[in-house]
Design a protein around this motif. Structure first.
Motif, PDB file in Angstrom:
ATOM      1  N   SER A 162      37.047  52.306  91.416  1.00 47.97           N
ATOM      2  CA  SER A 162      36.534  51.290  90.500  1.00 47.97           C
ATOM      3  C   SER A 162      36.226  51.895  89.131  1.00 47.97           C
ATOM      4  CB  SER A 162      35.284  50.621  91.078  1.00 47.97           C
ATOM      5  OG  SER A 162      34.175  51.506  91.078  1.00 47.97           O
ATOM      6  N   VAL A 163      35.742  53.134  89.118  1.00 53.25           N
ATOM      7  CA  VAL A 163      35.509  53.830  87.848  1.00 53.25           C
ATOM      8  C   VAL A 163      36.825  54.032  87.109  1.00 53.25           C
ATOM      9  CG1 VAL A 163      34.801  56.041  86.835  1.00 53.25           C
ATOM     10  CG2 VAL A 163      33.386  54.960  88.591  1.00 53.25           C
ATOM     11  N   MET A 164      37.851  54.444  87.834  1.00 60.70           N
ATOM     12  CA  MET A 164      39.177  54.622  87.244  1.00 60.70           C
ATOM     13  C   MET A 164      39.712  53.300  86.711  1.00 60.70           C
ATOM     14  SD  MET A 164      42.595  56.189  89.078  1.00 60.70           S
ATOM     15  CE  MET A 164      42.536  54.995  90.416  1.00 60.70           C
ATOM     16  N   THR A 193      38.795  63.348  86.973  1.00 58.99           N
ATOM     17  CA  THR A 193      37.597  63.091  87.782  1.00 58.99           C
ATOM     18  C   THR A 193      37.893  62.412  89.124  1.00 58.99           C
ATOM     19  OG1 THR A 193      37.259  61.003  86.580  1.00 58.99           O
ATOM     20  CG2 THR A 193      36.087  62.951  85.776  1.00 58.99           C
ATOM     21  N   THR A 194      39.123  61.934  89.313  1.00 58.10           N
ATOM     22  CA  THR A 194      39.408  61.199  90.550  1.00 58.10           C
ATOM     23  C   THR A 194      40.480  61.824  91.423  1.00 58.10           C
ATOM     24  OG1 THR A 194      41.039  59.784  89.427  1.00 58.10           O
ATOM     25  CG2 THR A 194      38.769  58.988  89.500  1.00 58.10           C
ATOM     26  N   VAL A 195      41.314  62.684  90.853  1.00 52.77           N
ATOM     27  CA  VAL A 195      42.473  63.151  91.618  1.00 52.77           C
ATOM     28  C   VAL A 195      42.057  63.906  92.873  1.00 52.77           C
ATOM     29  CG1 VAL A 195      42.729  65.347  90.344  1.00 52.77           C
ATOM     30  CG2 VAL A 195      44.725  64.276  91.409  1.00 52.77           C
ATOM     31  N   ASP A 196      40.939  64.658  92.818  1.00 50.10           N
ATOM     32  CA  ASP A 196      40.529  65.412  94.009  1.00 50.10           C
ATOM     33  C   ASP A 196      40.187  64.479  95.156  1.00 50.10           C
ATOM     34  OD1 ASP A 196      38.289  64.482  92.666  1.00 50.10           O
ATOM     35  OD2 ASP A 196      37.222  66.397  92.645  1.00 50.10           O
ATOM     36  N   PRO A 198      36.112  43.290  91.992  1.00 48.67           N
ATOM     37  CA  PRO A 198      34.797  42.923  91.422  1.00 48.67           C
ATOM     38  C   PRO A 198      33.938  44.139  91.098  1.00 48.67           C
ATOM     39  CG  PRO A 198      34.875  42.404  93.773  1.00 48.67           C
ATOM     40  CD  PRO A 198      36.268  42.751  93.358  1.00 48.67           C
ATOM     41  N   LEU A 199      34.030  45.194  91.913  1.00 44.81           N
ATOM     42  CA  LEU A 199      33.249  46.401  91.641  1.00 44.81           C
ATOM     43  C   LEU A 199      33.683  47.019  90.309  1.00 44.81           C
ATOM     44  CD1 LEU A 199      31.097  48.370  92.631  1.00 44.81           C
ATOM     45  CD2 LEU A 199      32.876  49.578  93.918  1.00 44.81           C
ATOM     46  N   ALA A 200      34.973  47.025  90.048  1.00 48.91           N
ATOM     47  CA  ALA A 200      35.487  47.565  88.795  1.00 48.91           C
ATOM     48  C   ALA A 200      35.076  46.703  87.607  1.00 48.91           C
ATOM     49  CB  ALA A 200      37.007  47.673  88.858  1.00 48.91           C
TER      50      ALA A 200
END
Length: 494
Positions: free
Chosen positions: A50-52, A241-244, A128-130
């Protein structure tokens, strides 16, 4: 640093540490003991996606607010319609990204169906979270431009976590099922977003009326050009920040649960930096506007030293007590011990290099910051691709450490070359040496059978040695002066 910025920084730090305390309760005591590893991994992955999603949707407007708002600032004229502009375009972006998110669902299914099918049952929950994450980020950026950061920090760092604690309690007592847990977490995010809307209304700064003046204060072409480069930079940051988590989750959601738990343990190290960066961003933009390079260099060095003093104390405190921390969780979580070490090293490097990223992002050389982010994204993908199959979650943490060390050193040298500024002084080495001495002393203390007493005794020893040497050697004279002033006020009030 102005008194207003110091006050905002202090309050942000207090709120952040209160939130970290609650977060530690959630992450170390509640999540691992009441949710399955796979469920922990899923909740963290949904948040990260959702951050992405929100970063892509924002189209660079979060950072653009900080850079250009000083030119629009005029409360009597409703800031020339700036808030409407910064909300309207990202909402359109959200619609476009949602379409792509739905279109590429088959690709996601192929990636996760074998090892992590649980994610696919919650795929649509991301939307919705995003959306609420996007609105929260935009409103936070707007309030930050107004130098109002305390309420957004309270909402994100404290309110969200205390409501999450309550939510875990409902789940622990079997009053709700896991699906309801996830749905209610989305509701909580809606609540904290609404709190910023209410705050902006209370400030009488919620100006949603469109104005044509917004297109003429700064040339629209210039803003869109900056927004485009920032958008590309955000894509890179999102990958970094998300790939891991995305790659680990394709092997096992349970492993992601362990990895993200270890990741959170290290998050306390970055609290002072994040609190100060929130107020440093607009301050640096003002320095650029006023061409005050001397003021910027003072801020650069001061922030770096403060971050190192607090960050290193937190790191040695965490590492000296690492076995005690994992003893509160199921035994399987102990696999994250060296994840903590590698990620802590990466965070210390982030602290030590100060605000070079902010300096570049708000300067005329912001395109170079994009290049650095692209290089970091590529390096992060490559190192994760190499190390995760070899070493699992430890490989992901090692990849992060290598990537952050490399790119932060490159940024550091670049800012030094362009602007003849660097954040270090001899007292930075002094702080590092004092941290090593305090950590070494903690190993001389025998481990106590009672883990609560062991944590208390070890932490008191480290803090006493660390702060005693810091004050005795006057590594940061401002801290000595602050302590002397506080003691004088105490005596006068007796």
């Amino acid at each position: 640093m102005s008194k207003h910025l110091q006050r905002e920084g202090i309050w942000n730090t207090v709120i952040s540490y209160a939130g970290i305390a609650i977060g530690y309760v959630n992450t170390i005591l509640l999540f691992p003991n009441f949710l399955e590893e796979e469920e922990v991994g899923l909740t963290r992955l949904l948040i990260q996606i959702s951050v992405m999603f929100a970063q892509f949707s924002a189209l660079g407007f979060v950072n653009m607010s900080v850079r250009y708002f000083p030119y629009f600032r005029d409360k009597s004229k409703e800031h020339h319609g700036f808030l409407f502009l910064m909300l309207a375009i990202p909402v359109l972006g959200f619609g476009a990204i949602t379409g792509l998110f739905l279109l590429f669902k088959p690709v996601v299914i192929d990636y996760y169906i074998e090892n992590s099918p649980l994610l696919l049952d919650y795929y649509y929950f991301v939307i919705p979270l995003a959306f609420f994450t996007l609105l929260f980020n935009l409103l936070t950026a707007y309030l930050r431009s107004l130098f109002k950061t305390i309420i957004s920090s309270f909402a994100q760092d404290f309110l969200l976590r205390i409501l999450t604690t309550a939510l875990i309690g409902l789940y622990a007592f079997d009053w709700i099922e896991f699906r309801q847990f996830v749905l209610l977490y989305i509701v909580i995010n809606a609540v904290i977003t609404l709190s910023l809307v209410v705050y902006a209304l209370w400030l009488k700064q919620l100006f949603l009326k469109p104005r044509l003046a917004a297109l003429s204060i700064v040339p629209l072409r210039e803003m869109l050009y900056f927004g485009f480069f920032t958008f590309l930079g955000n894509i890179s940051v999102t990958i970094i920040t998300t790939v891991d988590q995305i790659m680990i989750s394709s092997y096992s959601l349970g492993d992601n649960g362990i990895y993200t738990t270890a990741f959170f343990i290290t998050s306390a190290i970055m609290v002072p930096a994040r609190s100060i960066f929130k107020i440093a961003f607009p301050q640096v933009a003002e320095y650029w506007k006023d061409k005050d390079m001397a003021g910027m260099e003072r801020l650069y060095k001061q922030i770096t030293l403060i971050n190192l003093i607090v960050g290193l104390l937190l790191f040695i405190g965490i590492w000296a007590n690492i076995d005690n921390l994992f003893s509160f969780m199921p035994e399987t979580y102990r696999a994250g011990k060296y994840v903590v070490l590698f990620l802590s090293m990466a965070r210390i490097i982030d602290l030590a290099t100060g605000i070079n990223g902010i300096i570049l992002a708000t300067s005329e050389k912001y395109r170079w910051d994009l290049l650095f982010n692209v290089v970091l994204a590529g390096l992060t993908i490559w190192t994760n691709y190499v190390f995760i199959p070899l070493y699992g979650i430890n490989g992901a943490a090692l990849a992060s450490m290598i990537s952050y060390v490399t790119i932060n050193l490159l940024r550091l040298f670049f800012v030094q070359y362009l602007y003849k500024m660097q954040p270090f002084a001899w007292n930075s080495l002094g702080v590092t040496a004092i941290a090593a001495v305090a950590l070494g002393a903690s190993y001389l203390l025998p481990f106590l059978e009672n883990k609560y007493l062991d944590i208390l005794g070890r932490s008191l020893l480290i803090t006493t040695i660390y702060m005693g040497l810091m004050l005795g050697l006057r590594v940061y004279p401002d801290m000595n002066q602050w302590l002397a002033n506080s003691l004088n006020r105490f005596r006068n009030n007796k």
